[in-house]
Motif scaffolding. Structure first.
Motif, PDB file in Angstrom:
ATOM      1  N   PRO A   1      -8.183  -1.984   0.723  1.00 44.57           N
ATOM      2  CA  PRO A   1      -7.028  -1.755   1.464  1.00 44.57           C
ATOM      3  C   PRO A   1      -7.218  -0.293   2.276  1.00 44.57           C
ATOM      4  O   PRO A   1      -7.795   0.809   1.833  1.00 44.57           O
ATOM      5  CB  PRO A   1      -5.913  -1.425   0.540  1.00 44.57           C
ATOM      6  N   GLU A   2      -6.463  -0.095   3.319  1.00 39.65           N
ATOM      7  CA  GLU A   2      -6.611   1.023   4.078  1.00 39.65           C
ATOM      8  C   GLU A   2      -6.170   2.324   3.305  1.00 39.65           C
ATOM      9  O   GLU A   2      -6.693   3.446   3.386  1.00 39.65           O
ATOM     10  CB  GLU A   2      -5.765   1.141   5.452  1.00 39.65           C
ATOM     11  N   SER A   3      -5.163   2.189   2.722  1.00 41.02           N
ATOM     12  CA  SER A   3      -4.681   3.155   1.672  1.00 41.02           C
ATOM     13  C   SER A   3      -4.536   2.526   0.136  1.00 41.02           C
ATOM     14  O   SER A   3      -3.570   2.034  -0.185  1.00 41.02           O
ATOM     15  CB  SER A   3      -3.062   3.661   1.951  1.00 41.02           C
TER      16      SER A   3
END
Length: 285
Positions: free
Chosen positions: A172-174
């Motif tokens: 995930p991006e974050s």
């Protein structure tokens, strides 16, 4: 809860036709059993996790993965008897899925952006335990990937967790697992270990020279305590302090490094770094 819990978990996974594996840290107290496992495992039945990664030079100090051919494998009995050593964790996979598992965790190994990167200690059972306790159920599949189930020491007892939907997932991006709060003591331990590995990889000779005159663990702890006292918490500030401290003849800091009255941590760092860069007040970077 005794090691019987871990053995029962292994029995269930084996009976279900799953592959059983041990993720083993390379702490000094595990070196003997790691060597035993290497000597008694076929080449295709283990992985040196950091090999073929950006931190390959740390491979001998990183985690190893071993396939367990039996649910009652006697080779790991010393580990199950001493879970408080925090040696790693057990996991199960579909058959012939180890390569996908290794790829999954290698994609999650390096955290942060250059030049402020660090290693994610996924192989630490304390990290796993804390993360699984905080992650919402919908985030667990992206964290565990192809893992079917894990068995780990929680600090006071054995626990196990099943992955609701095993499979391949992008990072995930974050990543929510990086937002998990860490206990202060464990944060200090991880920060010291990362500092040790940083110096070992980037300034090996100077670090080895230091180790001949004083215990590096004590020296590192004192440097990190100094960083806390000064409020130097960013990766850039910590790296600056470590590099110049280890390369100074006395492995200490000049009087110019001391905080001046009314100076903020940022002002202090900028003044010292300017002094080092313009006046030669430390080792070359």
């Amino acid at each position: 809860m005794s090691e019987a819990f871990a053995r029962q978990w292994m029995t269930r996974q084996f009976a279900s036709g799953h592959g059983l594996y041990l993720l083993l840290d390379s702490q000094p107290q595990q070196r003997e059993i790691r060597q035993w496992l290497l000597q008694t495992s076929d080449f295709e039945h283990y992985r040196i996790f950091y090999k073929d990664t950006p931190v390959a030079e740390l491979a001998d100090n990183g985690p190893f993965v071993f396939a367990l051919e039996r649910y009652d494998d006697k080779r790991i009995a010393p580990l199950l008897a001493r879970p408080e050593d925090n040696w790693g964790w057990l996991f199960s996979l579909p058959q012939a899925c180890l390569c996908a598992w290794v790829e999954h965790w290698q994609q999650r190994l390096i955290i942060g952006a250059r030049p402020h990167q660090a290693l994610y200690r996924f192989h630490d059972n304390r990290v796993l335990s804390r993360t699984l306790a905080h992650l919402p159920s919908e985030a667990i599949p992206a964290y565990l990937g192809p893992t079917l189930s894990v068995c780990y020491w929680q600090g006071t007892q054995w626990e196990s967790s099943d992955n609701p939907t095993p499979g391949r997932y992008p990072v995930p991006e974050s990543p929510p697992w990086l937002q998990t709060p860490a206990p202060a003591e464990q944060t200090r331990e991880i920060r010291q270990l990362n500092a040790h590995r940083f110096l070992l990889a980037e300034h090996e000779q100077a670090y080895a020279d230091l180790a001949r005159t004083q215990p590096p663990e004590t020296w590192l702890r004192e440097r990190l305590e100094q960083a806390d006292e000064w409020g130097w918490q960013t990766p850039q500030q910590l790296a600056f302090l470590l590099i110049h401290s280890v390369q100074m003849p006395a492995h200490g800091v000049d009087a110019q490094w001391q905080v001046r009255p009314g100076e903020t941590p940022l002002e202090h760092f900028e003044r010292v770094s300017h002094w080092v860069n313009t006046m030669g007040g430390g080792a070359a970077q």
